[in-house]
Design a protein around this motif. Structure first.
Motif, PDB file in Angstrom:
ATOM      1  N   ILE A  31       0.836  -1.210   0.000  1.00 54.89           N
ATOM      2  CA  ILE A  31       0.000   0.000   0.000  1.00 54.89           C
ATOM      3  C   ILE A  31       0.865   1.251   0.000  1.00 54.89           C
ATOM      4  CG2 ILE A  31      -1.759   1.280   1.272  1.00 54.89           C
ATOM      5  CD1 ILE A  31      -2.712  -1.441   2.375  1.00 54.89           C
ATOM      6  N   ARG A  32       1.990   1.191   0.691  1.00 57.25           N
ATOM      7  CA  ARG A  32       2.911   2.332   0.734  1.00 57.25           C
ATOM      8  C   ARG A  32       3.753   2.447  -0.536  1.00 57.25           C
ATOM      9  NH1 ARG A  32       5.813   2.225   6.707  1.00 57.25           N
ATOM     10  NH2 ARG A  32       3.963   2.732   7.955  1.00 57.25           N
ATOM     11  N   ARG A  33       3.691   1.409  -1.384  1.00 56.76           N
ATOM     12  CA  ARG A  33       4.522   1.341  -2.591  1.00 56.76           C
ATOM     13  C   ARG A  33       6.002   1.429  -2.249  1.00 56.76           C
ATOM     14  NH1 ARG A  33       0.836   5.743  -5.810  1.00 56.76           N
ATOM     15  NH2 ARG A  33      -1.132   4.609  -5.606  1.00 56.76           N
ATOM     16  N   GLY A  34       6.353   0.797  -1.147  1.00 58.49           N
ATOM     17  CA  GLY A  34       7.750   0.726  -0.749  1.00 58.49           C
ATOM     18  C   GLY A  34       8.286   1.947  -0.036  1.00 58.49           C
ATOM     19  N   GLU A  35       7.475   2.970   0.137  1.00 60.64           N
ATOM     20  CA  GLU A  35       7.944   4.204   0.784  1.00 60.64           C
ATOM     21  C   GLU A  35       7.682   4.118   2.281  1.00 60.64           C
ATOM     22  OE1 GLU A  35       9.568   6.686  -0.489  1.00 60.64           O
ATOM     23  OE2 GLU A  35       9.522   5.995  -2.560  1.00 60.64           O
ATOM     24  N   SER A  36       8.754   3.985   3.067  1.00 60.29           N
ATOM     25  CA  SER A  36       8.594   3.874   4.512  1.00 60.29           C
ATOM     26  C   SER A  36       9.303   4.981   5.282  1.00 60.29           C
ATOM     27  CB  SER A  36       9.129   2.518   4.988  1.00 60.29           C
ATOM     28  OG  SER A  36       8.328   1.469   4.505  1.00 60.29           O
ATOM     29  N   MET A  37       9.904   5.925   4.584  1.00 59.19           N
ATOM     30  CA  MET A  37      10.661   6.981   5.243  1.00 59.19           C
ATOM     31  C   MET A  37       9.888   8.287   5.335  1.00 59.19           C
ATOM     32  SD  MET A  37      13.225   5.161   5.929  1.00 59.19           S
ATOM     33  CE  MET A  37      14.354   6.365   6.630  1.00 59.19           C
ATOM     34  N   GLU A  38       8.634   8.274   4.857  1.00 46.51           N
ATOM     35  CA  GLU A  38       7.814   9.477   4.943  1.00 46.51           C
ATOM     36  C   GLU A  38       7.291   9.635   6.373  1.00 46.51           C
ATOM     37  OE1 GLU A  38       7.303  11.578   2.495  1.00 46.51           O
ATOM     38  OE2 GLU A  38       8.221  10.434   0.874  1.00 46.51           O
ATOM     39  N   GLY A  39       6.792  10.833   6.696  1.00 46.56           N
ATOM     40  CA  GLY A  39       6.176  11.033   7.994  1.00 46.56           C
ATOM     41  C   GLY A  39       4.847  10.310   8.079  1.00 46.56           C
ATOM     42  N   LEU A  40       4.310  10.219   9.285  1.00 45.65           N
ATOM     43  CA  LEU A  40       3.051   9.519   9.501  1.00 45.65           C
ATOM     44  C   LEU A  40       1.940  10.071   8.616  1.00 45.65           C
ATOM     45  CD1 LEU A  40       1.346   7.481  11.144  1.00 45.65           C
ATOM     46  CD2 LEU A  40       1.014   9.291  12.851  1.00 45.65           C
ATOM     47  N   GLU A  41       2.008  11.374   8.316  1.00 39.47           N
ATOM     48  CA  GLU A  41       0.948  12.016   7.549  1.00 39.47           C
ATOM     49  C   GLU A  41       0.887  11.538   6.100  1.00 39.47           C
ATOM     50  OE1 GLU A  41       3.470  13.527   8.968  1.00 39.47           O
ATOM     51  OE2 GLU A  41       2.729  14.771  10.625  1.00 39.47           O
ATOM     52  N   ARG A  42       1.945  10.878   5.613  1.00 40.99           N
ATOM     53  CA  ARG A  42       1.991  10.570   4.183  1.00 40.99           C
ATOM     54  C   ARG A  42       2.383   9.115   3.873  1.00 40.99           C
ATOM     55  NH1 ARG A  42       1.308  15.398   1.884  1.00 40.99           N
ATOM     56  NH2 ARG A  42       1.897  17.236   3.093  1.00 40.99           N
ATOM     57  N   VAL A  43       2.315   8.241   4.846  1.00 40.88           N
ATOM     58  CA  VAL A  43       2.784   6.866   4.596  1.00 40.88           C
ATOM     59  C   VAL A  43       1.723   5.957   3.980  1.00 40.88           C
ATOM     60  CG1 VAL A  43       4.564   6.871   6.386  1.00 40.88           C
ATOM     61  CG2 VAL A  43       2.224   6.172   6.961  1.00 40.88           C
ATOM     62  N   ARG A  44       0.485   6.427   3.900  1.00 43.14           N
ATOM     63  CA  ARG A  44      -0.631   5.699   3.277  1.00 43.14           C
ATOM     64  C   ARG A  44      -1.201   4.583   4.141  1.00 43.14           C
ATOM     65  NH1 ARG A  44       2.819   5.876  -1.374  1.00 43.14           N
ATOM     66  NH2 ARG A  44       2.110   7.391  -2.925  1.00 43.14           N
ATOM     67  N   ALA A  45      -0.355   3.874   4.899  1.00 43.05           N
ATOM     68  CA  ALA A  45      -0.862   2.760   5.699  1.00 43.05           C
ATOM     69  C   ALA A  45       0.064   2.492   6.875  1.00 43.05           C
ATOM     70  CB  ALA A  45      -0.988   1.498   4.850  1.00 43.05           C
ATOM     71  N   ILE A  46      -0.530   2.086   7.999  1.00 46.20           N
ATOM     72  CA  ILE A  46       0.246   1.655   9.159  1.00 46.20           C
ATOM     73  C   ILE A  46      -0.460   0.467   9.798  1.00 46.20           C
ATOM     74  CG2 ILE A  46       1.243   3.923   9.690  1.00 46.20           C
ATOM     75  CD1 ILE A  46      -0.835   4.185  11.929  1.00 46.20           C
ATOM     76  N   LEU A  47       0.301  -0.298  10.554  1.00 45.06           N
ATOM     77  CA  LEU A  47      -0.249  -1.392  11.350  1.00 45.06           C
ATOM     78  C   LEU A  47      -0.220  -0.946  12.802  1.00 45.06           C
ATOM     79  CD1 LEU A  47      -1.204  -4.339  11.783  1.00 45.06           C
ATOM     80  CD2 LEU A  47       1.225  -4.978  11.908  1.00 45.06           C
ATOM     81  N   LEU A  48      -1.382  -0.870  13.436  1.00 46.10           N
ATOM     82  CA  LEU A  48      -1.470  -0.505  14.840  1.00 46.10           C
ATOM     83  C   LEU A  48      -1.558  -1.793  15.651  1.00 46.10           C
ATOM     84  CD1 LEU A  48      -1.697   1.801  16.887  1.00 46.10           C
ATOM     85  CD2 LEU A  48      -4.172   1.749  16.582  1.00 46.10           C
TER      86      LEU A  48
END
Length: 217
Positions: free
Chosen positions: A180-197
């Protein structure tokens, strides 16, 4: 909750800058239903209230969607099945498992446990917390985090006596988030598209292991 609460965009603009999927693990789902005690219920309610504030703010911006993976749904099914067995055979549940204690409390038959499960699922639907929509997460293998080699290294690193399938399940969840992030994990929380809580300590440890997250320890 803290990450969203203190987002600069939310604080200054009153909105979320982009769409965000928050995948909840099983323990968080139990907390949403109040099965982990009042403290965790309160923490979830605070978080949920903030999500509603973002989604109904009336300003332009993204939305925060709460959902859970198919694996979490399966784990929830297994948990309630175990509760049915405990009640049916009049066994003593593990007192350290608050959610299990809450489920079996007051139940005298399998049908009582099934009724509690139906109540939990109904609550999740009313909160608009839905199981993930079916997607081919493996169409692009470049986002795949899973491998037998990584699992072996993680088992050697953490040595918690946890079976291999648990590590595989964690990595499947990470792969889905990574897709979902398309491999981008260095963005801030506001722009990462998806997180696992997650409330699972091993999952949090694995997330920052160097085998999974470059630069992790």
């Amino acid at each position: 909750y803290t990450g969203i609460r203190y987002s600069p965009d939310l604080g200054s603009l009153g909105s979320w800058p982009s769409d965000l999927k928050v995948f909840l693990d099983t323990e968080i789902l139990f907390s949403a239903a109040g099965l982990n005690g009042q403290l965790y219920k309160k923490l979830f309610d605070d978080f949920y209230g903030l999500v509603r504030e973002v989604n109904t703010g009336g300003r332009r911006g993204g939305k925060i969607e709460l959902c859970y993976f198919r694996e979490a749904a399966d784990e929830l099914d297994r948990f309630f099945h175990a509760a049915e067995e405990i009640v049916h055979w009049n066994k003593q549940p593990d007192p350290s498992k608050t959610a299990m204690m809450s489920i079996v409390n007051g139940c005298k038959s399998r049908s009582d446990v099934a009724a509690k499960k139906a109540s939990v699922l109904d609550l999740l639907r009313r909160l608009r917390i839905e199981v993930e929509r079916q997607v081919d997460y493996y169409a692009d293998p470049s986002y795949n985090i899973e491998s037998a080699e990584i699992i072996k290294k993680l088992m050697q690193r953490f040595n918690h006596g946890v079976e291999e399938e648990k590590y595989a399940s964690i990595l499947r969840a990470f792969t889905k988030v990574n897709v979902i992030r398309r491999g981008e994990s260095m963005e801030g929380l506001e722009r990462v598209r998806a997180i696992l809580l997650t409330a699972n300590g091993l999952t949090r440890q694995v997330a920052f292991a160097s085998e999974v997250f470059p630069g992790g320890g």
